[in-house]
Design an enzyme around this catalytic site. Structure first.
Site, PDB file in Angstrom:
ATOM      1  N   HIS A 100       8.684   0.507 -22.536  1.00 57.77           N
ATOM      2  CA  HIS A 100       7.989   1.791 -22.357  1.00 57.77           C
ATOM      3  C   HIS A 100       8.873   2.756 -21.574  1.00 57.77           C
ATOM      4  CE1 HIS A 100       5.723   4.356 -19.533  1.00 57.77           C
ATOM      5  NE2 HIS A 100       4.854   4.530 -20.509  1.00 57.77           N
ATOM      6  N   ASN A 101       9.448   2.275 -20.508  1.00 58.98           N
ATOM      7  CA  ASN A 101      10.294   3.151 -19.691  1.00 58.98           C
ATOM      8  C   ASN A 101      11.572   3.529 -20.420  1.00 58.98           C
ATOM      9  OD1 ASN A 101       8.320   2.551 -17.776  1.00 58.98           O
ATOM     10  ND2 ASN A 101       9.795   2.608 -16.093  1.00 58.98           N
ATOM     11  N   SER A 143       1.652   1.887 -15.873  1.00 56.71           N
ATOM     12  CA  SER A 143       2.153   3.224 -16.202  1.00 56.71           C
ATOM     13  C   SER A 143       1.094   4.272 -15.876  1.00 56.71           C
ATOM     14  CB  SER A 143       2.546   3.309 -17.688  1.00 56.71           C
ATOM     15  OG  SER A 143       3.079   4.579 -17.982  1.00 56.71           O
ATOM     16  N   LYS A 201       6.425  -3.011 -20.385  1.00 59.00           N
ATOM     17  CA  LYS A 201       6.565  -1.858 -19.492  1.00 59.00           C
ATOM     18  C   LYS A 201       8.019  -1.396 -19.433  1.00 59.00           C
ATOM     19  CE  LYS A 201       5.601   1.170 -16.270  1.00 59.00           C
ATOM     20  NZ  LYS A 201       6.676   1.259 -15.344  1.00 59.00           N
ATOM     21  N   GLU A 233      10.636   6.243 -22.553  1.00 53.26           N
ATOM     22  CA  GLU A 233      10.432   7.391 -21.653  1.00 53.26           C
ATOM     23  C   GLU A 233      11.768   8.064 -21.308  1.00 53.26           C
ATOM     24  OE1 GLU A 233       7.935   6.368 -18.087  1.00 53.26           O
ATOM     25  OE2 GLU A 233       9.752   7.013 -17.050  1.00 53.26           O
ATOM     26  N   LEU A 290       0.825  -1.208   0.000  1.00 55.33           N
ATOM     27  CA  LEU A 290       0.000   0.000   0.000  1.00 55.33           C
ATOM     28  C   LEU A 290       0.860   1.258   0.000  1.00 55.33           C
ATOM     29  CD1 LEU A 290      -2.555  -1.401   2.601  1.00 55.33           C
ATOM     30  CD2 LEU A 290      -2.891  -1.216   0.122  1.00 55.33           C
TER      31      LEU A 290
END
Lengths: 300, 300, 300, 300
Positions: free
Chosen positions: A175-176, A121, A172, A179, A8
């Protein structure tokens, strides 16, 4: 549907709120009891352990792990593989290395558990309101079970079943990598502006670029927002940390013999910003002194 | 308002249509009479020469030049400086190098003509419907006269007065430098996907990235569109041309002693794609053969 | 001393001749009987198998493996570990990845065999006349046994015990990484000369640089030699192959979070020379067409 | 022969000693009288001004300028062009940009003065004992007059007439570009060693590499010497200055559309070492914070 959420932190808690707002029922656990309290305040049912969380879910259960990659994810997956039952669903929504996910998928499959590796993302805001998810898993058929969950918490059209286990986190990762390259290009562009003979207002520049130019996009919107607070970013040090995915992308590209000069340059640019005292620099400085008598900067 | 448009190529003609649709009156000229006919068909008044165009405008006149950078722009600016009168407005909307624009601005200023260097982004579609404009010029006050024009033809918030003459084209140049870096990063990312063990649908990947991810933006939308036509881009050769602004950006950065490794990498990546037979390659191949006896590829 | 040599390719055979010329006795084996004949003609004793070779050596035996890295080395090491006896010496003189060598060292140590990983530089000529060797192994004391061998076959001061097993091949790997960077720099320099307004004779340039300049060294001597045959290298294609060590160097640097932009650039430069049709290129070309209508090169 | 030397810094004074040792007669001038005294102590005739120096030479005169590039060289060349006579020889031995040298050559040619642009390599030690010279000038015939001078002061085979005016400094510029790349590669290699699991002695490594390896050369010898003083270079800061030629090489390569990723990487590596607070870094750090809430380093 009913989801167990383990982890969390800033992302996990936002996802819990997003899930609840979209009509899901969430049982939440974190090693930090205060985080569990925050989830309970947001409408979740608190759990006191991984086992307690599992016991509070009806079968077929769905558990979403959102803990740091590496050892924490390893041990949580291991726990879940022993606690969950055949036919249950286990999602790793963190930033795990895809080979770890493939390994986790095999462990889960041995117990008949459906493991999905979900790259997330969209940042904290996306997690809270409408995220972006790239999800690998055993089959498109099995993914049907999770579709209602993603349909709610994702941006419209913002989730994709990407193929076999590992493909979600691999995507992912790439993707980074992209980025990294995009951010490096944007940073360098503003650096050239700052050092030019002209006197640009960076916020105004980012704003005009966000309205109709080729380089418009979310990163440019974030630049506009950052400049709106301080056009010279004067309080921020020019030090660029990195959390691994850019490096992994380059490493995978090397395995594939694919040249990625742009993404790699953005990675090294970050590394270089972390030190002004590399051994490379010492050697080059000593060599210049050796042949040309050029003065060396000395350590203080 | 009334505008004279010189240069009716793909960008110029689209701008004419945009201007007319937004209530402006356009007098149009191009060396190619067929292009003038197309402009006339779109509602413009045709002109037969630069002088004829000027004669058909009421003072204070506004002339927009949209011809190739370099010699064509030089000679058109030169013509206009002699044809226009004190108080008239001259806009270079092309991709001129900013130092040329500074020179043009001085020439114009000597005759009391207000010269604006206007970088135009947004592609052909932007030119037609809602473009993006970065405009340098003698003063913000003088720019007020042109505001109604830009307010109509630009995307909302998609134009900016950027400061003194030269600053518009400089900003457009840096915009393109950033664009090079972003495109390189995107290309490399998909290259890593293509060569991976996974079987991605590139269109689906671009689509999901466009809905909530960090790398969303217009370039990713264009990628989605390109992949929608052929997911493997199989008919397209991997050859990346460049038209100068990326190189200019690196050259300016070097003048400023600013490191731009990401943008530079994207430029060199393009250069490398243009040849498989560089002299660098010949030398390295010969050296490898020299010390290790490694076989060399020979020319056919 | 007496050495068993397994692998009689261009490097192995030259080493055999070097060893014999320096007073060593060599038992030689290769899967190709013709290579064994060449070694016998050079004064070696031929062997018909790994086992035969071992049987022809007196204890403590010294066996030098000079076969391709990867599977061939793996299986030869494996054979030798079972054929050799406690106290024997096993040298891998090939280009093995250092982690493989660490593994091989453990296998050998379990049987009491002294395993040394020996990186070999200096090319074919060095192997024949006076080589360069970087040697990791169990201890400096154990290395004393091999010193007389290296003292003879190496260039004066051209061998070094580098520390524990793996350190020899690691050092050779980094040596090659540096070599990649130096070769790239030299190649690019001559490329700039070739495309300049001046009319240089490349052989004369390399020659003058070899006599007193900062960039003098063996690689520049090899350049001079290559240009002496054809100053424009016109028959050689600009395609730069690579055999792995440069990539490994970058991969190790990434593990260490060390930026190696120069070495990496030289690696990617090689990759780029191997194709004029990368997927990166297809994507960038498609994007340029998408926003600007720029023409794309199409596959024939 | 008789030479007038203007500029008695570390390079100029060493050249004076070299010239005198080789039987030349030197008239020496520097703005700093103490430097002139040092030259006189070395056997030169002192001069009190550019004019005085010229007056002390017999025709046809030979004057060697060894002052900083840019304005100092510009003004000294200008002086000499008015002081010298038709048929005299003027050498710029400094690090001038080749386009300046072409300009200087034209100025001199208008007065019938033979201007040579001489790139000097080999460091201070070369200047003193046996230097390396790349010399452009009006013709090979005119260069014959200077040959005896260079034959004496240069390393054997260490001078070259390179063609028309400008070609000497252009070649020296490219030499330095290569030098940047080689130094970067060497520095990075040792950086990878330093951060490895192994415990190398850098001096021993450089030494073994200097005896038979592919990367042997003067730079590696200088590395060996530097490490012999302190194997970890612990007192030296990792800051890499640069004096212009590397940047010029990249700028020329860009004009030629030649990709020089290796040399460029070595240049940017130096730039990055000069700051840990680039604007690029600020922007990237702000963007990471914007989407992911990643902590930013703040200025102290």
């Amino acid at each position: 549907m009913q989801i167990g959420m383990i982890g969390l932190g800033k992302m996990g808690l936002n996802l819990v709120k997003n899930m609840i707002r979209n009509g899901n029922e969430v049982v939440a656990f974190d090693l930090n009891p205060e985080s569990v309290e925050l989830a309970v305040a947001a409408g979740a049912t608190g759990a006191t352990s991984n086992a307690d969380l599992v016991s509070k879910l009806n079968g077929p259960r769905t558990v979403w792990i959102m803990v740091p990659a590496g050892a924490p994810t390893d041990s949580t997956v291991s726990d879940m593989v022993s606690l969950l039952s055949e036919g249950d669903y286990l999602i790793d929504g963190g930033n795990s290395f895809y080979e770890d996910s493939i390994r986790h998928g095999k462990l889960a499959a041995e117990e008949g558990i459906n493991f999905f590796d979900c790259g997330t993302s969209g940042g904290m805001n996306g997690a809270l309101n409408a995220g972006n998810f790239m999800i690998g898993g055993p089959s498109a058929e099995k993914f049907e079970h999770l579709k209602p969950l993603y349909e709610g918490i994702a941006e419209k059209d913002g989730y994709l079943y990407t193929g076999k286990v590992g493909s979600g986190h691999f995507l992912k990762m790439v993707h980074n990598g992209i980025e990294y390259g995009m951010m490096g290009a944007i940073g360098e562009g503003f650096d050239v502006l700052e050092n030019s003979q002209f006197d640009y207002n960076n916020e105004a520049v980012a704003k005009v670029w966000n309205h109709g130019s080729v380089v418009r996009g979310w990163l440019m919107e974030l630049a506009e927002e950052a400049f709106s607070k301080d056009d010279k970013l004067s309080a921020i040090a020019g030090v660029m940390h990195s959390s691994g995915e850019g490096k992994w992308t380059v490493q995978e590209a090397l395995k594939e013999n694919v040249a990625t000069p742009v993404i790699t340059a953005s990675l090294y640019e970050r590394y270089a910003s972390m030190t002004d005292d590399s051994f490379t620099g010492k050697v080059v400085s000593a060599l210049r002194n050796g042949f040309g008598g050029h003065a060396m900067d000395m350590k203080k």
